[in-house]
Write a protein that holds these residues in place. Structure first.
Motif, PDB file in Angstrom:
ATOM      1  N   THR A 124     -25.082  20.217  57.419  1.00 37.43           N
ATOM      2  CA  THR A 124     -25.878  21.449  57.455  1.00 37.43           C
ATOM      3  C   THR A 124     -27.165  21.258  58.238  1.00 37.43           C
ATOM      4  O   THR A 124     -27.683  20.147  58.361  1.00 37.43           O
ATOM      5  CB  THR A 124     -26.269  21.914  56.035  1.00 37.43           C
ATOM      6  N   ARG A 125     -27.680  22.364  58.749  1.00 32.01           N
ATOM      7  CA  ARG A 125     -28.936  22.258  59.500  1.00 32.01           C
ATOM      8  C   ARG A 125     -30.095  21.880  58.603  1.00 32.01           C
ATOM      9  O   ARG A 125     -31.027  21.225  59.040  1.00 32.01           O
ATOM     10  CB  ARG A 125     -29.192  23.513  60.301  1.00 32.01           C
ATOM     11  N   GLY A 152     -26.752  24.460  65.140  1.00 30.72           N
ATOM     12  CA  GLY A 152     -26.497  25.829  65.568  1.00 30.72           C
ATOM     13  C   GLY A 152     -27.528  26.799  65.033  1.00 30.72           C
ATOM     14  O   GLY A 152     -28.367  26.468  64.198  1.00 30.72           O
ATOM     15  N   GLY A 153     -27.455  28.024  65.560  1.00 24.29           N
ATOM     16  CA  GLY A 153     -28.373  29.067  65.121  1.00 24.29           C
ATOM     17  C   GLY A 153     -29.685  29.052  65.895  1.00 24.29           C
ATOM     18  O   GLY A 153     -30.584  29.836  65.605  1.00 24.29           O
ATOM     19  N   THR A 154     -29.802  28.141  66.856  1.00 22.61           N
ATOM     20  CA  THR A 154     -30.984  28.082  67.718  1.00 22.61           C
ATOM     21  C   THR A 154     -30.502  27.992  69.170  1.00 22.61           C
ATOM     22  O   THR A 154     -29.334  27.730  69.434  1.00 22.61           O
ATOM     23  CB  THR A 154     -31.867  26.853  67.405  1.00 22.61           C
ATOM     24  N   GLU A 155     -31.402  28.175  70.072  1.00 25.56           N
ATOM     25  CA  GLU A 155     -31.074  28.168  71.497  1.00 25.56           C
ATOM     26  C   GLU A 155     -30.592  26.785  71.942  1.00 25.56           C
ATOM     27  O   GLU A 155     -31.340  25.812  71.858  1.00 25.56           O
ATOM     28  CB  GLU A 155     -32.304  28.594  72.308  1.00 25.56           C
ATOM     29  N   ILE A 156     -29.364  26.719  72.414  1.00 27.91           N
ATOM     30  CA  ILE A 156     -28.780  25.438  72.818  1.00 27.91           C
ATOM     31  C   ILE A 156     -29.450  24.875  74.077  1.00 27.91           C
ATOM     32  O   ILE A 156     -29.548  23.660  74.241  1.00 27.91           O
ATOM     33  CB  ILE A 156     -27.246  25.548  73.000  1.00 27.91           C
ATOM     34  N   ARG A 157     -29.933  25.749  74.961  1.00 27.46           N
ATOM     35  CA  ARG A 157     -30.553  25.269  76.207  1.00 27.46           C
ATOM     36  C   ARG A 157     -31.759  24.376  75.931  1.00 27.46           C
ATOM     37  O   ARG A 157     -31.963  23.377  76.620  1.00 27.46           O
ATOM     38  CB  ARG A 157     -30.959  26.445  77.096  1.00 27.46           C
ATOM     39  N   GLN A 159     -32.207  22.505  73.314  1.00 28.30           N
ATOM     40  CA  GLN A 159     -31.701  21.237  72.800  1.00 28.30           C
ATOM     41  C   GLN A 159     -31.126  20.386  73.933  1.00 28.30           C
ATOM     42  O   GLN A 159     -31.324  19.171  73.962  1.00 28.30           O
ATOM     43  CB  GLN A 159     -30.666  21.482  71.702  1.00 28.30           C
ATOM     44  N   ILE A 160     -30.459  21.011  74.880  1.00 25.85           N
ATOM     45  CA  ILE A 160     -29.939  20.285  76.039  1.00 25.85           C
ATOM     46  C   ILE A 160     -31.091  19.675  76.828  1.00 25.85           C
ATOM     47  O   ILE A 160     -31.041  18.506  77.230  1.00 25.85           O
ATOM     48  CB  ILE A 160     -29.073  21.215  76.929  1.00 25.85           C
ATOM     49  N   MET A 161     -32.149  20.441  77.049  1.00 31.46           N
ATOM     50  CA  MET A 161     -33.303  19.926  77.790  1.00 31.46           C
ATOM     51  C   MET A 161     -33.955  18.765  77.047  1.00 31.46           C
ATOM     52  O   MET A 161     -34.339  17.762  77.653  1.00 31.46           O
ATOM     53  CB  MET A 161     -34.318  21.045  78.059  1.00 31.46           C
ATOM     54  N   ASP A 162     -34.072  18.882  75.712  1.00 31.71           N
ATOM     55  CA  ASP A 162     -34.651  17.788  74.917  1.00 31.71           C
ATOM     56  C   ASP A 162     -33.829  16.510  75.056  1.00 31.71           C
ATOM     57  O   ASP A 162     -34.374  15.426  75.239  1.00 31.71           O
ATOM     58  CB  ASP A 162     -34.730  18.178  73.437  1.00 31.71           C
ATOM     59  N   ILE A 163     -32.517  16.647  74.986  1.00 30.62           N
ATOM     60  CA  ILE A 163     -31.643  15.472  75.098  1.00 30.62           C
ATOM     61  C   ILE A 163     -31.733  14.861  76.493  1.00 30.62           C
ATOM     62  O   ILE A 163     -31.775  13.643  76.642  1.00 30.62           O
ATOM     63  CB  ILE A 163     -30.187  15.842  74.723  1.00 30.62           C
ATOM     64  N   ARG A 164     -31.796  15.707  77.513  1.00 28.68           N
ATOM     65  CA  ARG A 164     -31.919  15.190  78.890  1.00 28.68           C
ATOM     66  C   ARG A 164     -33.235  14.444  79.085  1.00 28.68           C
ATOM     67  O   ARG A 164     -33.293  13.483  79.850  1.00 28.68           O
ATOM     68  CB  ARG A 164     -31.787  16.324  79.899  1.00 28.68           C
ATOM     69  N   ARG A 165     -34.285  14.909  78.430  1.00 22.22           N
ATOM     70  CA  ARG A 165     -35.583  14.210  78.519  1.00 22.22           C
ATOM     71  C   ARG A 165     -35.508  12.852  77.840  1.00 22.22           C
ATOM     72  O   ARG A 165     -36.289  11.963  78.131  1.00 22.22           O
ATOM     73  CB  ARG A 165     -36.686  15.060  77.893  1.00 22.22           C
ATOM     74  N   ARG A 176     -22.570  21.819  66.534  1.00 23.58           N
ATOM     75  CA  ARG A 176     -23.484  21.786  67.673  1.00 23.58           C
ATOM     76  C   ARG A 176     -23.249  20.542  68.518  1.00 23.58           C
ATOM     77  O   ARG A 176     -23.323  20.590  69.753  1.00 23.58           O
ATOM     78  CB  ARG A 176     -24.938  21.861  67.205  1.00 23.58           C
ATOM     79  N   LEU A 177     -22.930  19.421  67.884  1.00 24.17           N
ATOM     80  CA  LEU A 177     -22.633  18.213  68.656  1.00 24.17           C
ATOM     81  C   LEU A 177     -21.413  18.440  69.534  1.00 24.17           C
ATOM     82  O   LEU A 177     -21.393  18.017  70.702  1.00 24.17           O
ATOM     83  CB  LEU A 177     -22.436  17.029  67.730  1.00 24.17           C
ATOM     84  N   LEU A 178     -20.387  19.121  69.007  1.00 25.00           N
ATOM     85  CA  LEU A 178     -19.215  19.445  69.830  1.00 25.00           C
ATOM     86  C   LEU A 178     -19.592  20.366  70.977  1.00 25.00           C
ATOM     87  O   LEU A 178     -19.092  20.216  72.096  1.00 25.00           O
ATOM     88  CB  LEU A 178     -18.116  20.070  68.974  1.00 25.00           C
ATOM     89  N   ASP A 179     -20.473  21.336  70.727  1.00 27.51           N
ATOM     90  CA  ASP A 179     -20.945  22.237  71.784  1.00 27.51           C
ATOM     91  C   ASP A 179     -21.624  21.460  72.908  1.00 27.51           C
ATOM     92  O   ASP A 179     -21.556  21.832  74.066  1.00 27.51           O
ATOM     93  CB  ASP A 179     -21.952  23.255  71.240  1.00 27.51           C
TER      94      ASP A 179
END
Length: 181
Positions: A124-125, A152-157, A159-165, A176-179
């Motif tokens: 769960t979140r 989930g339930g938040t903007e995925i973009r 989270q993608i930017m955070d992970i790329r950083r 969300r991990l599967l997404d």
């Protein structure tokens, strides 16, 4: 019929114990205070002096029973399943040894583009937020490492930017991990 074996359904506990034996996974189940040595001071574990001092500022001088029973297994990167009641200290029982292991290895770099060193998957979140907060509380300072929550339930973009950083620890829900894969 006489002599015929009867099917007896296994309990969840029996199934878990059997799975753990087959997979060579350490099972720590409903730890009682008497199951560990009375000497649970943080000084008795592979916890650096700097971390001991930091834990003491947080009011932590002893490990709870689940933490004492699992510390070495998690620190040594052994597979483990730990079960205990709510409020027993399960989250810190894996967060603390993971952080200490990484500190000992000197792998916390907090550099741009850092690939994850640890993935924590939670259902769960709310648990994702809780565990991320515990990782952040264990940090010596904000620059030591990054624990990134993804759910989930938040903007995925974002989270993608955070992970790329870059981030050393990713804490997320399965969906969300599967997404993100």
């Amino acid at each position: 019929k006489a002599g015929e074996d009867k099917f007896v359904p296994a309990t969840k506990k029996d199934m878990l114990e059997n799975d753990c034996k087959n997979e060579k996974i350490k099972l720590v189940n409903d730890v009682k205070k008497d199951d560990v040595d009375d000497n649970t001071k943080i000084e008795n574990y592979r916890i650096s002096k700097a971390t001991q001092d930091h834990l003491k500022t947080l009011g932590i001088t002893h490990l709870f029973a689940i933490q004492a029973a699992t510390f070495d297994h998690v620190f040594e990167e052994s597979d483990l399943i730990g079960r205990d009641r709510t409020g027993s200290g399960k989250t810190l029982s894996y967060v603390l040894p993971i952080c200490e292991n990484f500190r000992t290895k000197g792998v916390f770099k907090n550099k741009s583009g850092q690939k994850p060193l640890c993935l924590v998957v939670l259902p769960t979140r709310e648990l994702v937020i809780q565990v991320t907060n515990v990782f952040n509380t264990i940090k010596y300072n904000d620059d030591e490492f990054r624990a990134l929550p993804v759910y989930g339930g938040t903007e995925i973009r974002n989270q993608i930017m955070d992970i790329r950083r870059g981030g050393e620890v990713i804490v997320g829900t399965p969906g969300r991990l599967l997404d993100l894969i």
